[in-house]
Scaffold this motif. Structure first.
Motif, PDB file in Angstrom:
ATOM      1  N   GLY A 101     -12.437  -2.289   3.601  1.00 23.49           N
ATOM      2  CA  GLY A 101     -11.881  -1.051   4.141  1.00 23.49           C
ATOM      3  C   GLY A 101     -10.519  -1.108   4.699  1.00 23.49           C
ATOM      4  N   GLU A 102      -9.908  -2.307   4.596  1.00 26.06           N
ATOM      5  CA  GLU A 102      -8.620  -2.420   5.261  1.00 26.06           C
ATOM      6  C   GLU A 102      -7.711  -1.450   4.763  1.00 26.06           C
ATOM      7  OE1 GLU A 102      -7.195  -6.689   4.757  1.00 26.06           O
ATOM      8  OE2 GLU A 102      -5.397  -6.220   6.129  1.00 26.06           O
ATOM      9  N   GLN A 103      -7.535  -0.990   3.526  1.00 29.65           N
ATOM     10  CA  GLN A 103      -6.752  -0.166   2.825  1.00 29.65           C
ATOM     11  C   GLN A 103      -6.971   1.463   3.484  1.00 29.65           C
ATOM     12  OE1 GLN A 103      -9.498  -0.989   1.582  1.00 29.65           O
ATOM     13  NE2 GLN A 103     -10.220   0.594   0.260  1.00 29.65           N
ATOM     14  N   LEU A 104      -8.153   1.517   4.425  1.00 26.73           N
ATOM     15  CA  LEU A 104      -8.197   3.038   4.824  1.00 26.73           C
ATOM     16  C   LEU A 104      -7.882   2.809   6.523  1.00 26.73           C
ATOM     17  CD1 LEU A 104     -11.649   3.490   3.446  1.00 26.73           C
ATOM     18  CD2 LEU A 104      -9.678   4.249   2.455  1.00 26.73           C
ATOM     19  N   PRO A 119      -5.329   2.962   9.843  1.00 32.92           N
ATOM     20  CA  PRO A 119      -4.034   3.698   9.784  1.00 32.92           C
ATOM     21  C   PRO A 119      -2.547   2.996   9.489  1.00 32.92           C
ATOM     22  CG  PRO A 119      -5.466   3.935  11.852  1.00 32.92           C
ATOM     23  CD  PRO A 119      -6.019   2.918  10.821  1.00 32.92           C
ATOM     24  N   GLU A 120      -2.657   1.588   9.865  1.00 32.24           N
ATOM     25  CA  GLU A 120      -1.462   1.168   9.667  1.00 32.24           C
ATOM     26  C   GLU A 120      -1.288   0.702   7.939  1.00 32.24           C
ATOM     27  OE1 GLU A 120      -4.064   0.207  11.765  1.00 32.24           O
ATOM     28  OE2 GLU A 120      -3.851  -1.896  11.160  1.00 32.24           O
ATOM     29  N   TYR A 121      -2.151   0.774   7.147  1.00 34.79           N
ATOM     30  CA  TYR A 121      -2.104   0.613   5.765  1.00 34.79           C
ATOM     31  C   TYR A 121      -1.644   2.334   5.392  1.00 34.79           C
ATOM     32  CZ  TYR A 121      -2.396  -0.961   0.798  1.00 34.79           C
ATOM     33  OH  TYR A 121      -2.167  -1.418  -0.335  1.00 34.79           O
ATOM     34  N   LEU A 122      -2.361   3.120   5.681  1.00 31.76           N
ATOM     35  CA  LEU A 122      -2.141   4.374   5.267  1.00 31.76           C
ATOM     36  C   LEU A 122      -0.783   4.831   5.600  1.00 31.76           C
ATOM     37  CD1 LEU A 122      -5.688   6.080   6.408  1.00 31.76           C
ATOM     38  CD2 LEU A 122      -4.706   5.728   4.053  1.00 31.76           C
ATOM     39  N   LYS A 123      -0.136   4.453   6.589  1.00 33.70           N
ATOM     40  CA  LYS A 123       1.590   4.576   6.866  1.00 33.70           C
ATOM     41  C   LYS A 123       2.197   4.145   5.805  1.00 33.70           C
ATOM     42  CE  LYS A 123       1.595   4.454  11.755  1.00 33.70           C
ATOM     43  NZ  LYS A 123       1.701   3.483  12.859  1.00 33.70           N
ATOM     44  N   LEU A 124       1.743   3.040   5.106  1.00 33.46           N
ATOM     45  CA  LEU A 124       2.360   2.559   4.077  1.00 33.46           C
ATOM     46  C   LEU A 124       2.226   3.124   2.838  1.00 33.46           C
ATOM     47  CD1 LEU A 124       1.948  -1.312   4.572  1.00 33.46           C
ATOM     48  CD2 LEU A 124       4.083   0.055   5.106  1.00 33.46           C
ATOM     49  N   ASN A 125       0.972   3.669   2.581  1.00 37.15           N
ATOM     50  CA  ASN A 125       0.534   4.290   1.468  1.00 37.15           C
ATOM     51  C   ASN A 125      -0.826   5.095   1.614  1.00 37.15           C
ATOM     52  OD1 ASN A 125      -0.609   5.057  -0.992  1.00 37.15           O
ATOM     53  ND2 ASN A 125      -0.998   2.774  -1.838  1.00 37.15           N
ATOM     54  N   PRO A 126      -0.394   6.343   1.851  1.00 34.61           N
ATOM     55  CA  PRO A 126      -1.301   7.269   2.066  1.00 34.61           C
ATOM     56  C   PRO A 126      -2.513   7.268   1.082  1.00 34.61           C
ATOM     57  CG  PRO A 126       0.648   8.483   2.069  1.00 34.61           C
ATOM     58  CD  PRO A 126       0.933   7.083   1.809  1.00 34.61           C
ATOM     59  N   GLN A 127      -2.096   7.060  -0.099  1.00 36.21           N
ATOM     60  CA  GLN A 127      -3.206   7.173  -1.082  1.00 36.21           C
ATOM     61  C   GLN A 127      -3.928   5.584  -1.125  1.00 36.21           C
ATOM     62  OE1 GLN A 127      -0.950   8.056  -4.753  1.00 36.21           O
ATOM     63  NE2 GLN A 127      -2.604   7.892  -6.012  1.00 36.21           N
ATOM     64  N   HIS A 128      -3.821   4.844  -0.221  1.00 36.82           N
ATOM     65  CA  HIS A 128      -4.652   3.713  -0.014  1.00 36.82           C
ATOM     66  C   HIS A 128      -5.096   2.949  -1.186  1.00 36.82           C
ATOM     67  CE1 HIS A 128      -8.376   6.103  -0.861  1.00 36.82           C
ATOM     68  NE2 HIS A 128      -7.850   7.017   0.100  1.00 36.82           N
ATOM     69  N   THR A 129      -4.046   2.592  -2.175  1.00 35.63           N
ATOM     70  CA  THR A 129      -4.283   1.831  -3.225  1.00 35.63           C
ATOM     71  C   THR A 129      -3.424   0.530  -3.206  1.00 35.63           C
ATOM     72  OG1 THR A 129      -2.494   2.997  -4.351  1.00 35.63           O
ATOM     73  CG2 THR A 129      -4.860   3.463  -4.942  1.00 35.63           C
ATOM     74  N   VAL A 130      -3.887  -0.344  -3.888  1.00 34.56           N
ATOM     75  CA  VAL A 130      -3.209  -1.805  -4.166  1.00 34.56           C
ATOM     76  C   VAL A 130      -2.810  -1.433  -5.639  1.00 34.56           C
ATOM     77  CG1 VAL A 130      -4.110  -3.265  -2.085  1.00 34.56           C
ATOM     78  CG2 VAL A 130      -5.390  -3.191  -4.555  1.00 34.56           C
ATOM     79  N   PRO A 131      -1.574  -2.118  -6.116  1.00 39.74           N
ATOM     80  CA  PRO A 131      -0.689  -2.388  -5.088  1.00 39.74           C
ATOM     81  C   PRO A 131       0.129  -1.747  -4.473  1.00 39.74           C
ATOM     82  CG  PRO A 131      -0.161  -2.567  -7.639  1.00 39.74           C
ATOM     83  CD  PRO A 131      -1.504  -2.119  -7.502  1.00 39.74           C
ATOM     84  N   LEU A 166      -2.987 -10.237   1.178  1.00 35.19           N
ATOM     85  CA  LEU A 166      -4.108  -9.646   0.686  1.00 35.19           C
ATOM     86  C   LEU A 166      -4.615  -8.752   1.602  1.00 35.19           C
ATOM     87  CD1 LEU A 166      -5.594 -11.331  -1.386  1.00 35.19           C
ATOM     88  CD2 LEU A 166      -6.940 -12.524   0.334  1.00 35.19           C
ATOM     89  N   VAL A 167      -5.288  -7.715   0.686  1.00 39.49           N
ATOM     90  CA  VAL A 167      -5.878  -6.553   1.485  1.00 39.49           C
ATOM     91  C   VAL A 167      -7.421  -6.612   1.299  1.00 39.49           C
ATOM     92  CG1 VAL A 167      -6.213  -4.100   1.576  1.00 39.49           C
ATOM     93  CG2 VAL A 167      -3.785  -5.195   1.095  1.00 39.49           C
ATOM     94  N   ASP A 168      -8.257  -6.364   2.051  1.00 38.30           N
ATOM     95  CA  ASP A 168      -9.724  -6.659   2.139  1.00 38.30           C
ATOM     96  C   ASP A 168     -10.155  -5.264   1.659  1.00 38.30           C
ATOM     97  OD1 ASP A 168     -12.426  -6.961   2.423  1.00 38.30           O
ATOM     98  OD2 ASP A 168     -12.296  -7.296   4.650  1.00 38.30           O
ATOM     99  N   LEU A 169     -10.109  -5.068   0.492  1.00 38.94           N
ATOM    100  CA  LEU A 169     -10.702  -3.637   0.024  1.00 38.94           C
ATOM    101  C   LEU A 169     -12.088  -3.562   0.470  1.00 38.94           C
ATOM    102  CD1 LEU A 169      -9.184  -2.976  -3.594  1.00 38.94           C
ATOM    103  CD2 LEU A 169      -8.337  -2.296  -1.396  1.00 38.94           C
ATOM    104  N   HIS A 170     -12.814  -4.753   0.157  1.00 40.10           N
ATOM    105  CA  HIS A 170     -14.382  -4.631   0.558  1.00 40.10           C
ATOM    106  C   HIS A 170     -14.598  -4.030   1.859  1.00 40.10           C
ATOM    107  CE1 HIS A 170     -18.432  -5.154  -0.600  1.00 40.10           C
ATOM    108  NE2 HIS A 170     -18.448  -6.048   0.402  1.00 40.10           N
TER     109      HIS A 170
END
Ligand SMILES: N[C@@H](CCC(=O)N[C@@H](CS)C(=O)NCC(=O)O)C(=O)O
Length: 215
Positions: free
Chosen positions: A37-40, A42-54, A31-35
């Protein structure tokens, strides 16, 4: 087992969940806490620089864009499955429907609805008219066809149903298009694990809409 970074209410995430169900494939759900800002981070940006789910991470591959994920999943885990047929012409039709979904149907829904949901904007009738036009196209594609790309359930249906079911939380009356209405009921009753993969997330989407639009 592939990792899927997701949020339950997100339409593109629901398309991936539906595909996993149809393949009988287990995903490690993260689960990603978009609210928050977990998608922003660095760990997430390494996986997906576009910071989207899925975002799917599988065996060293990190891939995002729901339609790229669902076709990958069938290529990798459903060899020979009618969900994404190998015959070039049949596959072309599925791809066309997927591109119609990302570029026209869901795009027009986003243009119409998200400024209202996230920005408090008034409903724009000209944007609604564009959705109606897209629904008419879909209705035409479905004339005399059980599913979006022919006689079998494919990933095109799973992507499109995740989009169209989201219209349920708005005033968009997609059921006035008879082929769309019939197809919607068919997919709901034949897509494996529909309830768990789509309806549950749709409830979460509904709650989000209620909480944001009541403000
Ligand atoms: N076209 C993309 C859309 C992905 C998308 O926009 N996801 C939204 C949630 S529904 C998101 O991650 N928003 C957070 C962000 O962009 O930071 C897909 O189909 O995967």
């Amino acid at each position: 087992m592939p990792d899927l970074y997701y949020v339950p209410g997100s339409p593109p995430c629901r398309a991936v969940l539906l595909t996993a169900k149809a393949l009988n494939l287990n995903l490690n759900l993260k689960l990603v806490d978009l609210h928050g800002g977990e998608q922003l981070k660095p760990e997430y940006l390494k996986l997906n620089p576009q910071h989207t789910v899925p975002t799917l991470v599988d065996d060293g591959l990190s891939i995002w864009e729901s339609r790229a994920i669902i076709t990958y999943l069938v290529n990798k885990y459903g060899k020979g499955s009618p969900l994404y047929p190998e015959d070039p012409k049949a596959r072309a039709l599925v791809d066309q429907r997927l591109y119609f979904d990302i570029g026209t149907l869901y795009q027009r829904f986003s243009d119409f609805f998200y400024p209202q949901l996230f920005g408090g904007a008034p409903a724009d009738p000209s944007k609604l008219a564009k959705i109606e036009e897209a629904l008419k196209y879909l209705d035409t594609f479905l004339e005399g066809q059980k599913y979006a790309a022919g006689p079998n359930l494919t990933v095109a249906d799973l992507s499109l149903i995740a989009s169209v079911s989201s219209f349920e939380v708005t005033d968009i009356d997609f059921k006035k298009y008879p082929n769309v209405k019939r197809w919607y009921e068919t997919v709901k009753s034949t897509a494996p694990g529909y309830q768990e993969a789509n309806e549950k997330g749709l409830e979460a989407f509904k709650h989000l809409v209620d909480s944001l639009m009541k403000k």
